[in-house]
Design an enzyme around this catalytic site. Structure first.
Site, PDB file in Angstrom:
ATOM      1  CB  ALA A  22      -0.883  -0.016   1.232  1.00 15.58           C
ATOM      2  CD  GLU A  40       1.698  -5.677   5.673  1.00 15.11           C
ATOM      3  OE1 GLU A  40       2.573  -6.558   5.807  1.00 15.11           O
ATOM      4  OE2 GLU A  40       0.890  -5.653   4.732  1.00 15.11           O
ATOM      5  CD  GLU A  73      -2.435  -7.527   3.251  1.00 13.00           C
ATOM      6  OE1 GLU A  73      -2.134  -6.346   2.997  1.00 13.00           O
ATOM      7  OE2 GLU A  73      -3.055  -7.863   4.274  1.00 13.00           O
ATOM      8  N   GLY A  88       0.463  -4.982   1.042  1.00 11.07           N
ATOM      9  CA  GLY A  88      -0.787  -4.992   0.276  1.00 11.07           C
ATOM     10  C   GLY A  88      -0.629  -5.632  -1.104  1.00 11.07           C
TER      11      GLY A  88
HETATM   12  N1  DAK Z   1       4.648   3.065  -0.744  1.00  9.98           N
HETATM   13  C1  DAK Z   1       5.063   4.244  -1.274  1.00  9.98           C
HETATM   14  N2  DAK Z   1       6.179   4.373  -2.017  1.00  9.98           N
HETATM   15  C2  DAK Z   1       6.914   3.270  -2.222  1.00  9.98           C
HETATM   16  C3  DAK Z   1       6.540   2.001  -1.698  1.00  9.98           C
HETATM   17  C4  DAK Z   1       5.348   1.937  -0.920  1.00  9.98           C
HETATM   18  N3  DAK Z   1       4.915   0.787  -0.403  1.00  9.98           N
HETATM   19  N4  DAK Z   1       7.494   1.102  -2.063  1.00  9.98           N
HETATM   20  C5  DAK Z   1       8.384   1.777  -2.804  1.00  9.98           C
HETATM   21  N5  DAK Z   1       8.049   3.063  -2.906  1.00  9.98           N
HETATM   22  C6  DAK Z   1       8.741   4.129  -3.620  1.00  9.98           C
HETATM   23  C7  DAK Z   1      10.024   4.544  -2.901  1.00  9.98           C
HETATM   24  O1  DAK Z   1       9.719   5.438  -1.854  1.00  9.98           O
HETATM   25  C8  DAK Z   1      10.789   5.171  -4.041  1.00  9.98           C
HETATM   26  O2  DAK Z   1      10.245   6.450  -4.290  1.00  9.98           O
HETATM   27  P1  DAK Z   1      11.203   7.728  -4.578  1.00  9.98           P
HETATM   28  O3  DAK Z   1      12.043   7.862  -3.346  1.00  9.98           O
HETATM   29  O4  DAK Z   1      12.000   7.325  -5.795  1.00  9.98           O
HETATM   30  O5  DAK Z   1      10.241   8.852  -4.823  1.00  9.98           O
HETATM   31  C9  DAK Z   1      10.421   4.303  -5.246  1.00  9.98           C
HETATM   32  O6  DAK Z   1       9.206   3.646  -4.889  1.00  9.98           O
HETATM   33  C10 DAK Z   1      11.465   3.246  -5.557  1.00  9.98           C
HETATM   34  O7  DAK Z   1      11.723   2.496  -4.384  1.00  9.98           O
HETATM   35  P2  DAK Z   1      13.185   2.316  -3.763  1.00  9.98           P
HETATM   36  O8  DAK Z   1      14.082   3.410  -4.169  1.00  9.98           O
HETATM   37  O9  DAK Z   1      13.001   2.046  -2.297  1.00  9.98           O
HETATM   38  O10 DAK Z   1      13.637   0.949  -4.508  1.00  9.98           O
HETATM   39  P3  DAK Z   1      14.664  -0.130  -4.002  1.00  9.98           P
HETATM   40  O11 DAK Z   1      14.925  -1.024  -5.151  1.00  9.98           O
HETATM   41  O12 DAK Z   1      15.845   0.511  -3.331  1.00  9.98           O
HETATM   42  O13 DAK Z   1      13.883  -0.958  -2.867  1.00  9.98           O
HETATM   43  C11 DAK Z   1      11.969  -2.094  -1.917  1.00  9.98           C
HETATM   44  C12 DAK Z   1      12.784  -1.722  -3.194  1.00  9.98           C
HETATM   45  C13 DAK Z   1      10.684  -2.800  -2.374  1.00  9.98           C
HETATM   46  C14 DAK Z   1      12.795  -3.070  -1.065  1.00  9.98           C
HETATM   47  C15 DAK Z   1      11.663  -0.803  -1.134  1.00  9.98           C
HETATM   48  O14 DAK Z   1      11.085   0.131  -2.008  1.00  9.98           O
HETATM   49  C16 DAK Z   1      10.729  -1.019   0.007  1.00  9.98           C
HETATM   50  O15 DAK Z   1      11.145  -1.523   1.082  1.00  9.98           O
HETATM   51  N6  DAK Z   1       9.486  -0.613  -0.171  1.00  9.98           N
HETATM   52  C17 DAK Z   1       8.480  -0.630   0.862  1.00  9.98           C
HETATM   53  C18 DAK Z   1       8.001  -2.030   1.141  1.00  9.98           C
HETATM   54  C19 DAK Z   1       6.926  -1.950   2.195  1.00  9.98           C
HETATM   55  O16 DAK Z   1       7.205  -1.788   3.380  1.00  9.98           O
HETATM   56  N7  DAK Z   1       5.702  -1.949   1.698  1.00  9.98           N
HETATM   57  C20 DAK Z   1       4.562  -1.594   2.484  1.00  9.98           C
HETATM   58  C21 DAK Z   1       4.121  -2.743   3.326  1.00  9.98           C
HETATM   59  S1  DAK Z   1       2.840  -2.200   4.354  1.00  9.98           S
HETATM   60  C22 DAK Z   1      -4.249   0.102   4.681  1.00  9.98           C
HETATM   61  C23 DAK Z   1      -4.375  -1.232   4.380  1.00  9.98           C
HETATM   62  C24 DAK Z   1      -3.262  -1.983   4.147  1.00  9.98           C
HETATM   63  C25 DAK Z   1      -2.023  -1.395   4.219  1.00  9.98           C
HETATM   64  C26 DAK Z   1      -1.930  -0.068   4.555  1.00  9.98           C
HETATM   65  C27 DAK Z   1      -3.031   0.699   4.804  1.00  9.98           C
HETATM   66  N8  DAK Z   1      -5.392   0.869   4.970  1.00  9.98           N
HETATM   67  C28 DAK Z   1      -6.650   0.283   4.854  1.00  9.98           C
HETATM   68  C29 DAK Z   1      -5.294   2.211   5.401  1.00  9.98           C
HETATM   69  C30 DAK Z   1      -0.882  -2.201   3.895  1.00  9.98           C
HETATM   70  C31 DAK Z   1       0.310  -1.783   4.190  1.00  9.98           C
HETATM   71  C32 DAK Z   1       1.458  -2.279   3.493  1.00  9.98           C
HETATM   72  O17 DAK Z   1       1.415  -2.718   2.360  1.00  9.98           O
END
Ligand code: DAK
Length: 260
Positions: free
Chosen positions: A66, A135, A115, A112
């Protein structure tokens, strides 16, 4: 509806749906979730479409979660409400679709994103895929059905390990766990999924729709787990751990969780 983040291509009886925000690794923001809802609803209503393949744009990610920038400022109430709306609009919606959906996991499938892949009926991954529910590293729990669908697919012990460690597993391990059905080279992924979709498309669509409903009914005899997930997910939004986890991600640093 004009689509900004989602593209659709029709190939005979198969529809290919592309999540197209590659600069943000196809992270799911509100807009993308509503576009996907609309696209899936339209395709399901089209009797010519017999199977759907869903993938992310670019070679790097299916969906990296997400959109953290969007949900970082949500309150407990907003978190709970959006979890319920998101589950209804996209995740449960896809799971209950009458048309079978294959997730073509072409890279990161995180949070997400995983998911969403788990809500699809079948999953195929490319060798470069990395899957996980990170998460808890943000001070949250999976809020789009992950606490329910992951243990269903891989068992309770493995699901708990993957969720608690916030780790990622490679495609081959995901196949060994039963999280994905097949693994292919990235360049073969589209053709592999298209071939499977075409094979499905030759069979009786009404019977497949009934099979989906029957299989889901058996696995979802009670909604208690999904309701508990929404409740606990909402509670996470009020914690200092959540504020620290999301801030740390946005500031590109490691979190230092204050805890209870
Ligand atoms: N959200 C927003 N931006 C994201 C993102 C994300 N999940 N994942 C990557 N990006 C963005 C990065 O910020 C970066 O943006 P800029 O800085 O270039 O503007 C761009 O995508 C490229 O990413 P990286 O530079 O980080 O790329 P790398 O190859 O170095 O790393 C990575 C890839 C996948 C390991 C890394 O990007 C990463 O750790 N990403 C986040 C993974 C993560 O934690 N995902 C979220 C899990 S929590 C909800 C319901 C459900 C949820 C939330 C709310 N509600 C009902 C309210 C669920 C939550 C989740 O999914």
């Amino acid at each position: 509806m004009k689509l900004k983040n989602v593209k659709v291509k029709l190939k005979g009886a198969v529809a290919q749906v592309l999540i197209d925000r590659p600069k943000k690794l196809n992270a799911l923001n509100r807009e993308t979730i509503s576009e996907l809802h609309q696209v899936f609803a339209d395709l399901d209503a089209d009797s010519e479409v017999r199977a759907i393949v869903l993938r992310g744009s670019g070679p790097k990610a299916f969906v990296a979660g997400a959109d953290i920038a969007e949900f970082a400022s949500f309150s407990t109430k907003e978190g709970k409400k959006l979890a319920a709306v998101g589950q209804e609009e996209l995740f449960d919606f896809v799971e209950q679709l009458s048309t079978p959906v294959i997730a073509a996991i072409n890279g990161y499938a995180l949070g997400g994103g995983l998911e969403l892949a788990m809500a699809c009926h079948i999953r195929v991954a490319s060798h470069n895929a990395r899957l996980g529910l990170p998460e808890v590293s943000l001070g949250l729990i999976p809020g789009y059905g992950g606490t329910q669908r992951l243990p269903q697919l891989i068992g309770k012990g493995r699901a708990m390990e993957l969720i608690f460690t916030a780790g990622m597993i490679e495609a081959e391990r995901a196949q060994e766990y039963g999280l994905v059905n097949h693994v292919t080279a990235l360049e073969d992924l589209d053709a592999y999924c298209l071939k499977m979709a075409e094979r499905i498309a030759k069979n009786a669509p009404t019977a497949i729709a009934h099979a989906i409903k029957a299989i889901n009914a058996g696995l979802r005899s009670s909604d208690a787990g999904y309701k508990a997930e929404i409740e606990h997910f909402g509670k996470c939004f009020g914690t200092d751990d959540f504020k620290e986890g999301t801030q740390a991600f946005l500031e590109k640093r490691k979190p230092d969780f204050p805890g209870r």
